[in-house]
Design a protein around this motif. Structure first.
Motif, PDB file in Angstrom:
ATOM      1  N   GLY A   6      -2.420   3.478   4.027  1.00 48.83           N
ATOM      2  CA  GLY A   6      -2.282   2.038   4.203  1.00 48.83           C
ATOM      3  C   GLY A   6      -0.872   1.676   4.670  1.00 48.83           C
ATOM      4  N   TYR A   7      -0.595   0.379   4.637  1.00 49.25           N
ATOM      5  CA  TYR A   7       0.683  -0.145   5.153  1.00 49.25           C
ATOM      6  C   TYR A   7       1.885   0.478   4.431  1.00 49.25           C
ATOM      7  CZ  TYR A   7       4.436  -3.558   5.769  1.00 49.25           C
ATOM      8  OH  TYR A   7       5.640  -4.150   5.995  1.00 49.25           O
ATOM      9  N   ILE A   8       1.902   0.393   3.119  1.00 52.53           N
ATOM     10  CA  ILE A   8       3.037   0.944   2.358  1.00 52.53           C
ATOM     11  C   ILE A   8       2.940   2.470   2.319  1.00 52.53           C
ATOM     12  CG2 ILE A   8       4.138   1.062   0.088  1.00 52.53           C
ATOM     13  CD1 ILE A   8       3.182  -1.824  -0.411  1.00 52.53           C
ATOM     14  N   ASP A  27      -7.142   8.475   0.776  1.00 54.45           N
ATOM     15  CA  ASP A  27      -7.348   7.072   1.168  1.00 54.45           C
ATOM     16  C   ASP A  27      -8.786   6.880   1.614  1.00 54.45           C
ATOM     17  OD1 ASP A  27      -7.200   4.575   2.905  1.00 54.45           O
ATOM     18  OD2 ASP A  27      -5.095   4.760   2.345  1.00 54.45           O
ATOM     19  N   LEU A  28      -9.312   5.692   1.412  1.00 60.78           N
ATOM     20  CA  LEU A  28     -10.664   5.382   1.883  1.00 60.78           C
ATOM     21  C   LEU A  28     -10.699   5.194   3.406  1.00 60.78           C
ATOM     22  CD1 LEU A  28     -13.612   4.810   1.009  1.00 60.78           C
ATOM     23  CD2 LEU A  28     -12.951   2.455   0.499  1.00 60.78           C
ATOM     24  N   LEU A  30      -9.957   2.659   5.299  1.00 59.75           N
ATOM     25  CA  LEU A  30     -10.530   1.408   5.801  1.00 59.75           C
ATOM     26  C   LEU A  30      -9.858   0.964   7.104  1.00 59.75           C
ATOM     27  CD1 LEU A  30     -10.794  -0.633   2.463  1.00 59.75           C
ATOM     28  CD2 LEU A  30     -12.671   0.351   3.805  1.00 59.75           C
ATOM     29  N   ASP A  47     -12.692   8.151  -1.848  1.00 61.51           N
ATOM     30  CA  ASP A  47     -12.891   6.862  -2.527  1.00 61.51           C
ATOM     31  C   ASP A  47     -12.440   6.967  -3.980  1.00 61.51           C
ATOM     32  OD1 ASP A  47     -13.878   4.499  -3.648  1.00 61.51           O
ATOM     33  OD2 ASP A  47     -15.634   4.485  -2.330  1.00 61.51           O
ATOM     34  N   ALA A  48     -11.495   6.126  -4.354  1.00 62.70           N
ATOM     35  CA  ALA A  48     -10.981   6.138  -5.741  1.00 62.70           C
ATOM     36  C   ALA A  48     -12.102   5.913  -6.747  1.00 62.70           C
ATOM     37  CB  ALA A  48      -9.904   5.071  -5.904  1.00 62.70           C
ATOM     38  N   LEU A  65      -1.625   3.455  -4.966  1.00 62.43           N
ATOM     39  CA  LEU A  65      -1.509   2.292  -4.079  1.00 62.43           C
ATOM     40  C   LEU A  65      -2.878   1.758  -3.681  1.00 62.43           C
ATOM     41  CD1 LEU A  65       1.109   3.706  -1.492  1.00 62.43           C
ATOM     42  CD2 LEU A  65       1.602   2.369  -3.532  1.00 62.43           C
ATOM     43  N   SER A  69      -5.927  -5.264  -0.838  1.00 63.72           N
ATOM     44  CA  SER A  69      -4.507  -5.504  -1.046  1.00 63.72           C
ATOM     45  C   SER A  69      -4.027  -6.925  -0.869  1.00 63.72           C
ATOM     46  CB  SER A  69      -3.732  -4.591  -0.110  1.00 63.72           C
ATOM     47  OG  SER A  69      -4.161  -4.827   1.214  1.00 63.72           O
ATOM     48  N   SER A 108       1.856  -2.618  -8.686  1.00 63.10           N
ATOM     49  CA  SER A 108       1.511  -3.959  -9.144  1.00 63.10           C
ATOM     50  C   SER A 108       2.182  -4.959  -8.196  1.00 63.10           C
ATOM     51  CB  SER A 108       1.951  -4.122 -10.602  1.00 63.10           C
ATOM     52  OG  SER A 108       1.501  -5.355 -11.108  1.00 63.10           O
ATOM     53  N   TYR A 134      -7.254 -11.215  -6.842  1.00 61.23           N
ATOM     54  CA  TYR A 134      -6.352 -10.092  -6.552  1.00 61.23           C
ATOM     55  C   TYR A 134      -5.245 -10.001  -7.608  1.00 61.23           C
ATOM     56  CZ  TYR A 134      -2.347  -7.752  -4.357  1.00 61.23           C
ATOM     57  OH  TYR A 134      -1.258  -6.943  -4.107  1.00 61.23           O
ATOM     58  N   LYS A 138      -4.103  -7.221 -11.008  1.00 60.09           N
ATOM     59  CA  LYS A 138      -2.813  -6.589 -11.310  1.00 60.09           C
ATOM     60  C   LYS A 138      -2.477  -6.813 -12.789  1.00 60.09           C
ATOM     61  CE  LYS A 138      -2.145  -5.089  -7.101  1.00 60.09           C
ATOM     62  NZ  LYS A 138      -2.391  -3.670  -6.791  1.00 60.09           N
ATOM     63  N   VAL A 163       5.918  -7.538   0.743  1.00 64.38           N
ATOM     64  CA  VAL A 163       6.577  -6.477   1.505  1.00 64.38           C
ATOM     65  C   VAL A 163       6.645  -6.871   2.991  1.00 64.38           C
ATOM     66  CG1 VAL A 163       6.516  -3.983   1.985  1.00 64.38           C
ATOM     67  CG2 VAL A 163       5.633  -4.854  -0.189  1.00 64.38           C
ATOM     68  N   ARG A 171       0.431  -4.352   8.891  1.00 63.12           N
ATOM     69  CA  ARG A 171      -0.307  -5.512   8.363  1.00 63.12           C
ATOM     70  C   ARG A 171       0.355  -6.776   8.887  1.00 63.12           C
ATOM     71  NH1 ARG A 171      -1.085  -5.713   1.954  1.00 63.12           N
ATOM     72  NH2 ARG A 171      -1.818  -7.775   2.578  1.00 63.12           N
ATOM     73  N   ARG A 312      -6.213  -7.466   7.229  1.00 67.72           N
ATOM     74  CA  ARG A 312      -7.132  -6.632   6.443  1.00 67.72           C
ATOM     75  C   ARG A 312      -8.529  -7.229   6.341  1.00 67.72           C
ATOM     76  NH1 ARG A 312      -4.189  -3.042   7.999  1.00 67.72           N
ATOM     77  NH2 ARG A 312      -2.793  -1.889   6.615  1.00 67.72           N
TER      78      ARG A 312
HETATM   79  N1  NAD Z   1       2.024  -5.295   0.949  1.00 61.80           N
HETATM   80  C1  NAD Z   1       2.475  -6.102  -0.015  1.00 61.80           C
HETATM   81  O1  NAD Z   1       3.085  -7.142   0.245  1.00 61.80           O
HETATM   82  C2  NAD Z   1       2.278  -5.719  -1.448  1.00 61.80           C
HETATM   83  C3  NAD Z   1       2.991  -6.425  -2.431  1.00 61.80           C
HETATM   84  C4  NAD Z   1       2.795  -6.099  -3.766  1.00 61.80           C
HETATM   85  C5  NAD Z   1       1.921  -5.079  -4.118  1.00 61.80           C
HETATM   86  N2  NAD Z   1       1.233  -4.413  -3.139  1.00 61.80           N
HETATM   87  C6  NAD Z   1       0.307  -3.351  -3.550  1.00 61.80           C
HETATM   88  O2  NAD Z   1       0.667  -2.147  -2.918  1.00 61.80           O
HETATM   89  C7  NAD Z   1      -0.501  -1.371  -2.660  1.00 61.80           C
HETATM   90  C8  NAD Z   1      -0.564  -0.987  -1.186  1.00 61.80           C
HETATM   91  O3  NAD Z   1      -0.557  -2.170  -0.393  1.00 61.80           O
HETATM   92  P1  NAD Z   1      -0.540  -2.133   1.187  1.00 61.80           P
HETATM   93  O4  NAD Z   1       0.210  -3.317   1.650  1.00 61.80           O
HETATM   94  O5  NAD Z   1      -0.148  -0.804   1.661  1.00 61.80           O
HETATM   95  O6  NAD Z   1      -2.086  -2.416   1.479  1.00 61.80           O
HETATM   96  P2  NAD Z   1      -3.089  -1.725   2.525  1.00 61.80           P
HETATM   97  O7  NAD Z   1      -4.319  -2.541   2.513  1.00 61.80           O
HETATM   98  O8  NAD Z   1      -2.421  -1.498   3.816  1.00 61.80           O
HETATM   99  O9  NAD Z   1      -3.342  -0.299   1.846  1.00 61.80           O
HETATM  100  C9  NAD Z   1      -4.230  -0.097   0.808  1.00 61.80           C
HETATM  101  C10 NAD Z   1      -4.952   1.214   1.104  1.00 61.80           C
HETATM  102  O10 NAD Z   1      -5.877   1.454   0.040  1.00 61.80           O
HETATM  103  C11 NAD Z   1      -7.039   2.012   0.618  1.00 61.80           C
HETATM  104  N3  NAD Z   1      -8.163   1.793  -0.273  1.00 61.80           N
HETATM  105  C12 NAD Z   1      -8.840   0.645  -0.530  1.00 61.80           C
HETATM  106  N4  NAD Z   1      -9.857   0.885  -1.368  1.00 61.80           N
HETATM  107  C13 NAD Z   1      -9.816   2.195  -1.673  1.00 61.80           C
HETATM  108  C14 NAD Z   1     -10.627   3.048  -2.472  1.00 61.80           C
HETATM  109  N5  NAD Z   1     -11.697   2.580  -3.141  1.00 61.80           N
HETATM  110  N6  NAD Z   1     -10.304   4.355  -2.547  1.00 61.80           N
HETATM  111  C15 NAD Z   1      -9.254   4.851  -1.859  1.00 61.80           C
HETATM  112  N7  NAD Z   1      -8.459   4.099  -1.071  1.00 61.80           N
HETATM  113  C16 NAD Z   1      -8.743   2.785  -0.983  1.00 61.80           C
HETATM  114  C17 NAD Z   1      -7.214   1.323   1.965  1.00 61.80           C
HETATM  115  O11 NAD Z   1      -7.988   2.097   2.852  1.00 61.80           O
HETATM  116  C18 NAD Z   1      -5.761   1.167   2.402  1.00 61.80           C
HETATM  117  O12 NAD Z   1      -5.362   2.195   3.270  1.00 61.80           O
HETATM  118  C19 NAD Z   1      -1.694  -2.215  -3.105  1.00 61.80           C
HETATM  119  O13 NAD Z   1      -2.034  -1.834  -4.415  1.00 61.80           O
HETATM  120  C20 NAD Z   1      -1.126  -3.617  -3.106  1.00 61.80           C
HETATM  121  O14 NAD Z   1      -1.812  -4.450  -4.018  1.00 61.80           O
HETATM  122  C21 NAD Z   1       1.399  -4.709  -1.813  1.00 61.80           C
END
Ligand code: NAD
Length: 332
Positions: A6-8, A27-28, A30, A47-48, A65, A69, A108, A134, A138, A163, A171, A312
């Protein structure tokens, strides 16, 4: 690392590897089609919700992660968000604990502070006031992980600010990235709200740096502890962020879409605990990150044609419409 593509996660896997960690990412997938500036990832979904005990054997730590999200995704189907963000998190944590994994770092979010007045800086002891499904996941996720904490299993909750910054798994549904991309592509810094909500910000590599700080800290320091991750002087109103973006993109101007007025998600956060306890300090300021993003979007040729690919919710709806994803987000 779950959610590693994913993004992070796309930034964090590399960052941890550069720090000498041996990282396995799952990672799933998506968003495997949502790379910027272009490209597609090899598709190998995990899949988690279906994680097995073997998935966690032999690891020192899990960085979790994986999630749906953001807030609009949570509104798509709140129970689905709960099943992935809460149930699957606890499922993975239980399996990890049973496999002898010592540390579990949970992504979180400061969004669990939700509807705060914006008058006070909120530290980790502040009341939680989530306003979306959402953010609720958390809150419940941290609580359920805390119940698993014992002498052999140490969960840590990193409450990340919103972020920003470049990632190949771009994203555009997060505010700084969105405003920069729109300004570069259209010359407008387009606000969907009145811009008055407080929204602290943190650079994507600083989130990775915070995970390293947790992994390197003594167990007692991070055991069952929450840390706000961000920088105090980047507690900004969305309108202030828009002004920084307008300054960074000559000729651009701030406009309001009028889609939504007042945003109830408004919070100012105290980030001093991570500094004093973990010695963690973010390297990036929002102003610097905006400069970096503007240059990156220009170089990559961002265009409004691409925007939905990097949101997303839009990508998930597209995959569902194509019949590739079922309503409960399983690959067909
Ligand atoms: N980006 C932000 O601003 C931010 C801020 C605070 C917290 N977070 C948290 O950080 C984490 C990562 O965020 P992100 O911005 O990278 O989001 P993102 O959507 O880019 O990444 C999340 C990843 O999780 C994967 N995923 C979803 N369901 C899944 C499953 N059932 N099994 C396995 N993988 C699965 C998706 O395919 C995706 O690649 C998340 O938990 C999000 O809540 C993000």
């Amino acid at each position: 690392m779950t959610g590693a593509r994913g993004y992070i996660g796309s930034v964090m896997t590399r960052f941890l590897a550069d720090e000498g960690y041996d990282v396995t990412g799952v990672d799933l997938d998506l968003y495997h089609r949502c790379r910027f500036p272009s490209g597609e990832l090899e598709f190998s979904p995990w899949d988690a919700r279906e994680a097995t005990p073997e998935d966690f054997e032999g690891y020192d730590a899990v960085v979790h992660l994986a999630a749906l999200s953001n807030d609009p995704l949570g509104d798509l189907d709140p129970s689905l968000t709960y099943r992935i963000n809460h149930d699957a998190t606890i499922h993975c944590a239980r399996l990890a604990k049973a496999a002898g994994v010592k540390r579990f770092v949970f992504a979180s979010s400061c969004s669990l502070y939700g509807a705060a007045s914006g008058q006070e800086l909120l530290d980790e002891t502040a009341p939680m006031s989530p306003v979306t499904p959402y953010a609720e996941t958390k809150v419940t996720g941290e609580k359920a992980l805390s119940e698993l904490a014992d002498d052999d299993f140490s969960p840590t909750y990193l409450r990340n600010a919103t972020v920003y910054g470049p990632s190949p798994a771009l994203r555009l549904d997060i505010v700084v990235n969105d405003l920069c991309a729109t300004a570069v592509a259209t010359g407008e810094v387009l606000l969907r709200s009145d811009g008055q909500a407080w929204r602290p910000q943190v650079h994507v590599t600083d989130v990775a740096r915070a995970v390293v700080a947790v992994l390197q800290a003594d167990r007692e320091v991070v055991h069952d502890e929450a840390f706000n991750i961000g920088r105090s002087d980047d507690n900004l109103k969305v309108l202030e962020i828009a002004e920084l973006v307008a300054d960074a993109v000559p000729g651009s101007r701030i406009t309001f879409s009028g889609e939504s007025g007042n945003d109830p998600r408004s919070y100012r956060v105290d980030f001093s605990k991570a500094a004093s306890v973990l010695g963690f300090k973010p390297r990036w300021t929002v102003a610097e990150g905006i400069g970096e993003l503007v240059a990156w979007f220009r170089d990559g040729g961002i265009s409004t044609d691409d925007f939905t690919r990097y949101r997303r919710l839009a990508e998930i709806k597209r995959l569902m419409a194509e019949g590739r994803l079922s309503e409960d987000l399983r690959w067909v």
